[in-house]
Structures are given as structure tokens and as C-alpha cells.
Motif scaffolding. Structure first.
Motif: not given
Length: 41
Positions: A4-9, A11-20
Motif C-alpha cells: 500500500x505504501x509503495x503504491x501510494x509512493x 502514485x504521488x512521488x516526492x523527493x526524499x529529504x535528508x534530516x542529517x
């Protein structure tokens, strides 16, 4: 749940933002490696 998470990702991809920073991540890995190498196992 993972599918489910993969299907959502996909469908609606967004850039990964590193926090460190890379240095913070590598220090954490180094700390972990030192800890497990001294575990006596």
C-alpha cells in the motif's frame, strides 16, 4: 502495508529529504560498529 505504501509512493512521488548530514550518519554507523565489535560475541 508495504505494498500500500509503495503504491501510494509510486502514485504521488516526492523527493526524499535528508534530516542529517553525511558526517552525522557516518558517525552513528561508526559508533554502532565499535559497540558491536566490542560485544565479545
Amino acid at each position: 502495508d508495504i505494498r500500500t505504501w509503495l503504491a501510494d509512493w509510486n502514485t504521488n512521488p516526492r523527493p526524499f529529504i535528508w534530516t542529517k548530514t553525511a558526517d552525522e550518519i557516518l558517525e552513528k554507523v561508526a559508533t554502532y560498529c565499535r559497540r558491536i565489535s566490542d560485544s565479545g560475541h
